[in-house]
Design an enzyme around this catalytic site. Sequence first.
Site, PDB file in Angstrom:
ATOM      1  N   GLY A  83      35.783  48.285  44.846  1.00  0.00           N
ATOM      2  CA  GLY A  83      37.123  48.234  44.279  1.00  0.00           C
ATOM      3  C   GLY A  83      38.082  47.463  45.163  1.00  0.00           C
ATOM      4  N   SER A  84      37.879  47.535  46.463  1.00  0.00           N
ATOM      5  CA  SER A  84      38.717  46.775  47.390  1.00  0.00           C
ATOM      6  C   SER A  84      38.550  45.277  47.155  1.00  0.00           C
ATOM      7  CB  SER A  84      38.366  47.126  48.836  1.00  0.00           C
ATOM      8  OG  SER A  84      38.515  48.506  49.071  1.00  0.00           O
ATOM      9  N   ASP A 191      41.629  54.690  40.362  1.00  0.00           N
ATOM     10  CA  ASP A 191      41.580  56.153  40.293  1.00  0.00           C
ATOM     11  C   ASP A 191      41.833  56.692  38.891  1.00  0.00           C
ATOM     12  OD1 ASP A 191      41.225  56.076  42.986  1.00  0.00           O
ATOM     13  OD2 ASP A 191      43.225  56.761  43.527  1.00  0.00           O
ATOM     14  N   SER A 212      37.275  50.841  40.646  1.00  0.00           N
ATOM     15  CA  SER A 212      36.327  51.118  41.718  1.00  0.00           C
ATOM     16  C   SER A 212      35.231  52.037  41.207  1.00  0.00           C
ATOM     17  CB  SER A 212      37.022  51.778  42.910  1.00  0.00           C
ATOM     18  OG  SER A 212      36.077  52.186  43.888  1.00  0.00           O
ATOM     19  N   HIS A 217      34.842  58.103  42.357  1.00  0.00           N
ATOM     20  CA  HIS A 217      35.618  57.686  41.197  1.00  0.00           C
ATOM     21  C   HIS A 217      35.012  58.152  39.872  1.00  0.00           C
ATOM     22  CE1 HIS A 217      37.373  55.141  44.356  1.00  0.00           C
ATOM     23  NE2 HIS A 217      38.470  55.315  43.646  1.00  0.00           N
ATOM     24  N   ASN A 285      31.486  35.693  48.422  1.00  0.00           N
ATOM     25  CA  ASN A 285      30.386  36.246  47.634  1.00  0.00           C
ATOM     26  C   ASN A 285      30.635  37.740  47.542  1.00  0.00           C
ATOM     27  OD1 ASN A 285      28.095  37.102  46.365  1.00  0.00           O
ATOM     28  ND2 ASN A 285      26.695  36.582  48.021  1.00  0.00           N
TER      29      ASN A 285
END
Length: 433
Positions: A83-84, A191, A212, A217, A285
């Site tokens: 998710g980051s 979230d 995420s 999650h 990537n």
Amino acid sequence: MDAEKTHILAKVREYHRATEDLEFVPGVTPVQPAGATLDANDRVALVEAALDLRIAAGPSSRRFERDFARYFGLRKAHMTNSGSSANLLALTSLTSHTLGERRLRPGDEVITVAAGFPTTVNPIIQNGLVPVFVDVELGTYNTTAERVLAAVGPRTKAIMIAHALGNPFPVADIAAIAAEHGLYLVEDNCDAVGSYHRGRLTGTFGDLTTTSFYPAHHITTGEGGCVLTRNLALARIVEQLRDWGRDCWCEPGQDNTCFKRFDYQLGTLPHGYDHKYIFTHLGYNLKATDIQAALGVSQLTRLDSFGKARRANWQRMYEGLAEVPGLLLPRATEHSDPSWFGFVLTVLPDAPFTRRDLEGFLASRAIGTRRLFGGNLTRHPAYQGREFRVVGELANSDVITEHTLWVGVHPSLTDAMIDHVTGSIREFAASAR
């Protein structure tokens, strides 16, 4: 080989049944604040992908992206390794030279909230942009449209905000502000997958949305995330940035999808340079693997049931704590139906106990807690000396830093576990009077 695979997968199901959780023992069995809910189908999906040696992005990735985009009613979904990374790709896409005058440039401002997780903020700084921090409300733990509007200035070009612990921020009103002022809106939906605001799924209001799939999650692929959009131009940029920055759109292992692989002339390269190795963005990537996607395909079939369980667990928790003194209980943002990520508690100023006291007591009962992520992020070492702007006071963000925690409502929790949590909190509050 098919018969052998069928036999192996049958044994996998048998193994899963043998390893299912034992009976819950209050005070002994850990009650985790978050965690994946995995069944035999999930285990089989992982093993089947491994048996087929689908170790890079492949058919399961494409299926998951298609099905996940369809769930939201959006045009494109691009799976990522976290998710980051999804947040990084979403915001970085808005700096693309292909957007012309609408591109974000170093020094431009992006409105966000101070109380949250760093990966909503970090891409702003990593792209040379300036975060503009606003405060949130206690109770909903989201900001308001009024605070966002007050933060719009001459350098403001975008808004990037997360839905707090599954509870939607007033995204319809904030999307209207973005449209009125010509701003991009990025919804960090990591979230809140399955939450609704004004009858629409969160993640469908912004120019881009991120999710995420970390085990905490709403669905999981182990590690993983996704960027979604209805804007095909932005989707193309996201794909290029995720896939090394290359201009080619062939799937791994495929060649010449465009039928003119050796007939391009881009940049100052010679005509006919191999399109698979022409790069139009400074990319990364950040792809996920097919094994992760196979788990995602399996998990996605239960997303709605997971949301139903989260809502039921949250409601049971709320009813069990409704009369406990010294605690501010959470509430849904107006016009919202959250698929809750956690149950937030803020210790009130007149309480005869502290947040730290409560955390310690719950830990002694094997009940896990978490802080509301970073609290006021402007107070963390990572942001000291960074350029940012604050609009208004961050008083509530400071309260969250000092006095707020949350406990779990995820689908793996049973009624007995929820009752153990609420009973323990009631007992603690009563003994502290």
